[in-house]
Design a protein around this motif. Structure first.
Motif, PDB file in Angstrom:
ATOM      1  N   THR A  65      36.444  42.063  36.644  1.00  0.00           N
ATOM      2  CA  THR A  65      36.699  43.518  37.443  1.00  0.00           C
ATOM      3  C   THR A  65      36.061  45.103  37.715  1.00  0.00           C
ATOM      4  O   THR A  65      35.323  44.972  38.135  1.00  0.00           O
ATOM      5  N   VAL A  66      36.373  44.824  35.696  1.00  0.00           N
ATOM      6  CA  VAL A  66      35.842  45.934  34.935  1.00  0.00           C
ATOM      7  C   VAL A  66      34.268  45.832  35.389  1.00  0.00           C
ATOM      8  O   VAL A  66      33.387  46.864  35.356  1.00  0.00           O
ATOM      9  N   LYS A  67      33.775  44.633  35.261  1.00  0.00           N
ATOM     10  CA  LYS A  67      32.250  44.387  34.943  1.00  0.00           C
ATOM     11  C   LYS A  67      31.839  44.619  36.329  1.00  0.00           C
ATOM     12  O   LYS A  67      30.505  45.253  36.796  1.00  0.00           O
ATOM     13  N   ALA A  68      32.459  44.257  37.059  1.00  0.00           N
ATOM     14  CA  ALA A  68      31.872  44.058  38.907  1.00  0.00           C
ATOM     15  C   ALA A  68      32.173  45.620  38.962  1.00  0.00           C
ATOM     16  O   ALA A  68      30.738  46.333  39.842  1.00  0.00           O
TER      17      ALA A  68
ATOM     18  N   GLY B 178      37.132  39.145  40.492  1.00  0.00           N
ATOM     19  CA  GLY B 178      36.527  40.511  39.369  1.00  0.00           C
ATOM     20  C   GLY B 178      35.721  40.909  41.117  1.00  0.00           C
ATOM     21  O   GLY B 178      36.089  42.517  41.305  1.00  0.00           O
ATOM     22  N   LEU B 179      34.485  40.162  41.774  1.00  0.00           N
ATOM     23  CA  LEU B 179      34.128  41.273  42.957  1.00  0.00           C
ATOM     24  C   LEU B 179      35.149  41.504  43.976  1.00  0.00           C
ATOM     25  O   LEU B 179      34.874  42.772  45.164  1.00  0.00           O
TER      26      LEU B 179
ATOM     27  N   SER C 263      46.970  44.726  55.416  1.00  0.00           N
ATOM     28  CA  SER C 263      48.418  45.611  55.683  1.00  0.00           C
ATOM     29  C   SER C 263      48.740  44.706  55.834  1.00  0.00           C
ATOM     30  O   SER C 263      49.493  44.068  56.194  1.00  0.00           O
ATOM     31  N   GLU C 264      50.495  45.047  54.678  1.00  0.00           N
ATOM     32  CA  GLU C 264      51.391  44.126  54.490  1.00  0.00           C
ATOM     33  C   GLU C 264      51.210  42.674  54.705  1.00  0.00           C
ATOM     34  O   GLU C 264      52.110  41.634  55.143  1.00  0.00           O
ATOM     35  N   VAL C 265      50.479  42.031  53.938  1.00  0.00           N
ATOM     36  CA  VAL C 265      50.384  40.692  53.659  1.00  0.00           C
ATOM     37  C   VAL C 265      49.514  41.311  51.534  1.00  0.00           C
ATOM     38  O   VAL C 265      48.716  41.994  51.546  1.00  0.00           O
ATOM     39  N   ILE C 266      49.803  39.880  51.235  1.00  0.00           N
ATOM     40  CA  ILE C 266      48.529  39.449  50.017  1.00  0.00           C
ATOM     41  C   ILE C 266      47.492  38.935  50.657  1.00  0.00           C
ATOM     42  O   ILE C 266      46.697  38.354  51.391  1.00  0.00           O
ATOM     43  N   VAL C 267      46.608  39.753  50.425  1.00  0.00           N
ATOM     44  CA  VAL C 267      44.444  39.711  50.730  1.00  0.00           C
ATOM     45  C   VAL C 267      44.235  39.095  49.395  1.00  0.00           C
ATOM     46  O   VAL C 267      44.838  39.204  48.295  1.00  0.00           O
ATOM     47  N   SER C 268      43.615  38.197  49.481  1.00  0.00           N
ATOM     48  CA  SER C 268      43.022  37.026  48.640  1.00  0.00           C
ATOM     49  C   SER C 268      41.075  37.322  48.440  1.00  0.00           C
ATOM     50  O   SER C 268      41.045  38.195  49.452  1.00  0.00           O
ATOM     51  N   ILE C 269      40.743  36.033  47.362  1.00  0.00           N
ATOM     52  CA  ILE C 269      39.661  35.663  47.576  1.00  0.00           C
ATOM     53  C   ILE C 269      38.576  35.357  48.997  1.00  0.00           C
ATOM     54  O   ILE C 269      39.448  34.218  50.009  1.00  0.00           O
ATOM     55  N   ASN C 270      37.767  35.106  49.073  1.00  0.00           N
ATOM     56  CA  ASN C 270      37.331  34.704  50.715  1.00  0.00           C
ATOM     57  C   ASN C 270      37.321  35.353  51.871  1.00  0.00           C
ATOM     58  O   ASN C 270      37.458  33.935  53.411  1.00  0.00           O
ATOM     59  N   GLY C 271      38.002  36.585  52.095  1.00  0.00           N
ATOM     60  CA  GLY C 271      38.700  36.555  53.165  1.00  0.00           C
ATOM     61  C   GLY C 271      39.882  36.134  53.313  1.00  0.00           C
ATOM     62  O   GLY C 271      40.605  36.448  54.545  1.00  0.00           O
TER      63      GLY C 271
END
Length: 262
Positions: free
Chosen positions: A22-25, A234-235, A249-257
């Protein structure tokens, strides 16, 4: 030009894992919401290791990084980190509570629950509370900054998904870990409620199954089993920082949408 000030708690030493990616991104980004660069505080339990890592990170577009000693289980360490950020930057714009653990070798379930709760729930709570004043502080030039808190959680903390046979990790046990991440979901909801009037956006982010050493895993093995390159989360976390998931909102957001219910 007021940089966007970010603090992220990283894995032990800061030299691996999703936190470092995440820092790198962020350091390679040229898409901050207000066009100004990032200054990133890389929070590491071992300050020298953190400094060694930060010194080797490539930067671009005026972004900068510095290491800061941060042990989220230590009130004194957290308070010292607040004092450092206040003295150097005067405020904090984005807090990413990334540090977390899961221990596979602890056989006493009650002891495991207590240990994981201290790190995965109390740690983010302590850190957020301590940095709240700086999160509510705007730049002296009067140009408002968007303020965010990102709690890095897991889809395993989704209570609804735990009871869904179609869920990817339905047959995985990890009761203590699941419980702490479910509690982190409630903490996210409470912070969203408490800070809504102040305009602070609060997110729960699931980095997915990444090929890291988290929980004692072997990245080479888990990659063959389908784990993603840690650069992917990270991205994805950078995307949250830059407002690309604000409509969820009010959900867990994850990778790939992807999203998961709390």
């Amino acid at each position: 030009m007021a940089s966007t000030i970010v603090l992220i708690s990283v894995e032990e030493g800061g030299n691996r894992g999703i936190g470092l990616e995440t820092v790198k991104a962020l350091l390679e980004s040229n898409t901050t919401s207000d066009g100004n660069p990032y200054h990133i505080y890389l929070g590491s339990r071992d300050l020298q290791k953190g400094r060694d890592v930060a010194a080797k990170l490539p930067v671009a577009h005026g972004n900068t990084v510095s290491a800061i000693q941060l042990d989220i289980t230590s009130p004194q360490s957290v308070d010292d980190a607040v004092a450092t950020v206040e003295a150097e930057s005067g405020r904090l714009d984005v807090l990413i509570n990334n540090a977390g653990v899961n221990y596979h070798d602890m056989t006493d379930e009650a002891a495991k629950m207590s240990t994981l709760y201290e790190i995965n729930v109390i740690g983010p709570s302590r850190t957020t509370e301590a940095f709240k004043k700086l999160l509510l502080t705007q730049p002296a030039d009067g140009k408002k900054k968007e303020k965010r808190i990102i709690h890095v959680t897991s889809s395993m903390g989704s209570i609804a998904s735990r009871l869904n046979p179609e869920f990817e990790f339905y047959h995985h046990p990890y009761t203590a870990y699941r419980c702490t991440k479910a509690a982190l979901g409630m903490l996210t909801a409470c912070h969203a409620y408490d800070l809504k009037a102040d305009g602070v956006k609060v997110h729960a982010f699931d980095p997915g199954w990444a090929a890291t050493e988290f929980g004692g895993g072997d990245p080479a093995v888990t990659r063959k089993l389908g784990a993603v390159n840690p650069r992917v989360p990270g991205l994805a976390c950078r995307g949250i920082v830059e407002g690309k998931r604000d409509n969820e909102s009010e959900v867990i957001v994850s990778i790939n949408g992807d999203t998961y219910p709390w």
